[in-house]
Design a protein around this motif. Structure first.
Motif, short mmCIF file in Angstrom:
data_model
loop_
_atom_site.label_atom_id
_atom_site.label_comp_id
_atom_site.label_asym_id
_atom_site.label_seq_id
_atom_site.Cartn_x
_atom_site.Cartn_y
_atom_site.Cartn_z
N GLU A 1 0.83 -1.20 0.00
CA GLU A 1 0.00 0.00 0.00
C GLU A 1 0.87 1.25 0.00
O GLU A 1 1.90 1.29 0.67
CB GLU A 1 -0.92 0.02 1.22
N GLY A 2 0.41 2.27 -0.71
CA GLY A 2 1.16 3.52 -0.74
C GLY A 2 2.50 3.35 -1.43
O GLY A 2 2.83 2.28 -1.97
N ILE A 3 3.28 4.40 -1.40
CA ILE A 3 4.58 4.37 -2.08
C ILE A 3 5.58 3.52 -1.32
O ILE A 3 6.23 2.64 -1.88
CB ILE A 3 5.09 5.82 -2.27
N ASP B 1 0.36 13.35 -5.71
CA ASP B 1 0.47 11.99 -6.26
C ASP B 1 -0.58 11.09 -5.62
O ASP B 1 -0.63 10.97 -4.39
CB ASP B 1 1.87 11.42 -6.00
N PRO B 2 -1.45 10.47 -6.40
CA PRO B 2 -2.53 9.65 -5.83
C PRO B 2 -2.04 8.41 -5.07
O PRO B 2 -2.79 7.84 -4.27
CB PRO B 2 -3.36 9.25 -7.06
N ARG B 3 -0.80 8.00 -5.31
CA ARG B 3 -0.28 6.82 -4.62
C ARG B 3 0.10 7.11 -3.18
O ARG B 3 0.18 6.19 -2.36
CB ARG B 3 0.95 6.28 -5.36
N TYR B 4 0.35 8.38 -2.87
CA TYR B 4 0.78 8.74 -1.52
C TYR B 4 -0.42 8.75 -0.59
O TYR B 4 -1.45 9.36 -0.89
CB TYR B 4 1.47 10.11 -1.53
N ARG B 5 -0.29 8.08 0.57
CA ARG B 5 -1.44 7.84 1.45
C ARG B 5 -1.81 9.05 2.31
O ARG B 5 -2.95 9.16 2.77
CB ARG B 5 -1.13 6.66 2.37
N TYR B 6 -0.88 9.96 2.56
CA TYR B 6 -1.15 11.04 3.52
C TYR B 6 -0.82 12.42 2.94
O TYR B 6 0.04 13.12 3.45
CB TYR B 6 -0.34 10.80 4.80
N PRO B 7 -1.50 12.83 1.86
CA PRO B 7 -1.19 14.14 1.26
C PRO B 7 -1.47 15.30 2.20
O PRO B 7 -0.77 16.31 2.17
CB PRO B 7 -2.10 14.18 0.02
N LEU C 1 12.08 10.50 -2.44
CA LEU C 1 12.85 9.36 -2.93
C LEU C 1 12.74 8.27 -1.88
O LEU C 1 13.11 8.47 -0.73
CB LEU C 1 14.32 9.75 -3.15
N CYS C 2 12.17 7.13 -2.27
CA CYS C 2 11.97 6.01 -1.33
C CYS C 2 12.74 4.80 -1.86
O CYS C 2 12.51 4.37 -3.00
CB CYS C 2 10.49 5.70 -1.18
N VAL C 3 13.65 4.26 -1.06
CA VAL C 3 14.46 3.12 -1.49
C VAL C 3 14.32 1.99 -0.46
O VAL C 3 14.05 2.23 0.71
CB VAL C 3 15.96 3.49 -1.65
N PRO C 4 14.51 0.73 -0.90
CA PRO C 4 14.37 -0.39 0.02
C PRO C 4 15.62 -0.58 0.89
O PRO C 4 16.73 -0.24 0.48
CB PRO C 4 14.17 -1.59 -0.91
N LEU C 5 15.42 -1.13 2.08
CA LEU C 5 16.50 -1.61 2.93
C LEU C 5 16.58 -3.11 2.71
O LEU C 5 15.65 -3.85 3.08
CB LEU C 5 16.23 -1.30 4.40
N ARG C 6 17.67 -3.58 2.11
CA ARG C 6 17.76 -5.00 1.75
C ARG C 6 19.03 -5.63 2.32
O ARG C 6 20.10 -5.03 2.30
CB ARG C 6 17.73 -5.18 0.23
#
Length: 539
Positions: free
Chosen positions: A252-254, A273-279, A291-296
């Motif tokens: 859910e969300g970005i 952006d419609p994908r963002y949950r808390y505008p 900028l959102c990146v994964p922690l892997r």
């Protein structure tokens, strides 16, 4: 007369160029240099607007970096393809272009975010340094204006001066940025190996990431695998509206999408952006680009790392690569911290189990020395002692190996003793009251066993020939320690009678004097018995 006017114009142009040259040479910071050039150029040329576009790292787009007349919010957002619009054409062709009625020129490109409809005439020149195009600059007027050869020449000369200064400033900025990046990576590496708790370490990392990314805020969310949700674990001092957001489900969300796919996502404006949950939160806090990146770690996503800007920003491939590197380092730090904590917990558990098994063995050996003891009664007393130890561990398991709430433990111990009392038909009330005292597990275990023995002793001996009674366990803080009192209102002892010597009381004395380093005393009388445990220093 014409010759005199031309001479005056040249003198004014030279003076303007000297002024711009001195100002440019004094500036190092790129932003300051850009603002200075646009402001001075508009002043000396008498124009209503001056703007500078710089070529992006891919060499495909010109990005508005400074302006005196266009909409300020367009800086960093307005983009022209190389060759697009009059300014893009000047950059691509390497030639100046001036048009009195710009909007009617087929090469003109209107950028709505700049709000440049109020300007009519435009003159643009390329910014070239050492044969390489780095951007373009333009001047605009509100009124219709035909640009003369002197104005074209003056802006071209300013452009030549500006190109060299901007190249110097960009080189200086890149150097400073690389130093900051290397310093941040070194700080992150030191943080990874430092003896910090996980939350402290994550707090330091988000602060360092925000500095090096020049972000308004960075935040870090970790994956709760049992619930399959992302939980905010670290961020800078934002409002409660941001910090108190509910956990975000994976997918859910970005951020949820990044956690699901393991791929970075860049958002130009989270407010729209419609994908963002808390505008609404983004608007309240002042967040824009993301900028959102994964922690892997080992091909497994354990969370996401967010970088927000307060103004519209286009993240470059270099910025994305840097932030992903920080995320990779952080993921490694989290994994290492978890391994260290797990190892420490296993060692602590092993240590405590070993100590408690030794305590149980000691109690059983003491009980073996007792003669003429009913086997069923002996077994019940041993069960109560083991359950007293278990009560401490139940509280520890909930508190994560922190200090133990002694009052809570003793209430559980008393409840167990009462449930297994030798005369269940009697109405004996047992209560625990007093101050809240927090103790390490070893001290709490010793006191739990001691109170277990004292309450059992009272239940067994204090109410002979009586059907009702009361036992009160009270806890008291002292200036240099604490006191635990077990008092009953039973039959007591007649004056001069010797105090009883039972296995239970021997166990209490051993626990108090040897394990706690405290003092045990009994107060006997016809109105009952008081057992007072005093420990001068909290163990």
């Amino acid at each position: 007369m014409d010759l005199k006017r031309q001479l005056e114009q040249k003198t004014a142009q030279l003076a303007a160029l000297r002024e711009i040259g001195r100002a440019i040479n004094a500036a190092w910071d790129l932003k300051d240099t850009l603002e200075l050039i646009t402001r001075k150029t508009a002043e000396v040329m008498g124009m209503d607007s001056c703007s500078i576009y710089l070529l992006d790292p891919d060499g495909e787009h010109l990005v508005l970096e400074a302006t005196t007349g266009l909409a300020p919010e367009a800086v960093g957002r307005a983009r022209l393809r190389l060759g697009e619009g009059l300014t893009g054409w000047a950059a691509q062709q390497g030639e100046p272009v001036g048009v009195a009625d710009a909007a009617r020129d087929p090469r003109f490109k209107y950028l709505p975010e700049t709000r440049e409809t109020r300007f009519q005439s435009l003159l643009a020149v390329p910014l070239i340094n050492q044969g390489r195009v780095i951007g373009a600059m333009n001047v605009q007027t509100r009124a219709y204006h035909e640009f003369g050869a002197e104005e074209v020449e003056l802006l071209s000369l300013i452009g030549d001066l500006a190109a060299g200064a901007l190249e110097k400033a960009m080189l200086y900025e890149r150097m400073q940025r690389q130093i900051a990046e290397l310093s941040t990576l070194a700080e992150v590496s030191r943080t990874i190996t430092s003896p910090l708790y996980l939350d402290q370490m994550l707090g330091l990392i988000v602060d360092m990431a925000a500095r090096v990314m020049r972000a308004k805020v960075c935040s870090l969310m970790l994956l709760d695998e049992t619930e399959n949700v992302l939980i905010l674990r670290a961020t800078q001092g934002l409002s409660p509206a941001y910090r108190d957001r509910p956990p975000l489900k994976v997918g859910e969300g970005i951020a949820g999408r990044v956690a699901e796919t393991g791929e970075p996502i860049v958002v130009a404006d989270v407010r729209t952006d419609p994908r963002y949950r808390y505008p609404e939160v983004a608007r309240e806090v002042g967040l824009c680009s993301l900028l959102c990146v994964p922690l892997r770690v080992r091909d497994r996503t354990i969370g996401v790392f967010n970088c927000y800007t307060g103004e519209p920003h286009t993240f470059t491939p270099q910025e994305i690569g840097l932030f992903q590197t920080l995320a990779n380092q952080t993921a490694l730090a989290i994994e290492n911290a978890r391994l260290v904590v797990n190892t420490a917990v296993v060692r602590e558990m092993h240590h405590r189990v070993k100590n408690n098994l030794q305590t149980v063995a000691m109690l059983l050996r003491l009980q073996m020395t007792e003669g003429d003891l009913d086997p069923r009664q002996a077994l019940q007393e041993s069960i109560n002692r083991v359950l007293s130890i278990a009560a401490v561990h139940e509280v520890l398991s909930e508190k994560g190996f922190r200090l133990v709430d002694l009052r809570r433990v003793l209430r559980q111990v008393v409840q167990t003793v009462v449930q297994n009392r030798p005369h269940p038909d009697k109405d004996i009330q047992v209560k625990v009251d007093g101050d809240e005292i927090a103790l390490p597990s070893r001290s709490a275990t010793a006191l739990a066993l001691a109170v277990n023995e004292l309450v059992q002793n009272s239940l067994k001996h204090a109410f002979v020939g009586r059907e009702t009674g009361c036992i009160e366990v009270s806890l008291h803080r002292r200036p240099s320690g604490y006191e635990v009192v077990v008092a009953d209102d039973g039959v007591g002892l007649p004056p001069g009678a010797p105090p009883p010597r039972s296995l239970g009381l021997q166990i209490v004395e051993t626990l108090v004097t040897q394990d706690l380093g405290g003092e045990l005393r009994f107060e006997y009388g016809p109105q009952g018995t008081r057992a007072v445990i005093t420990v001068e220093e909290v163990a």
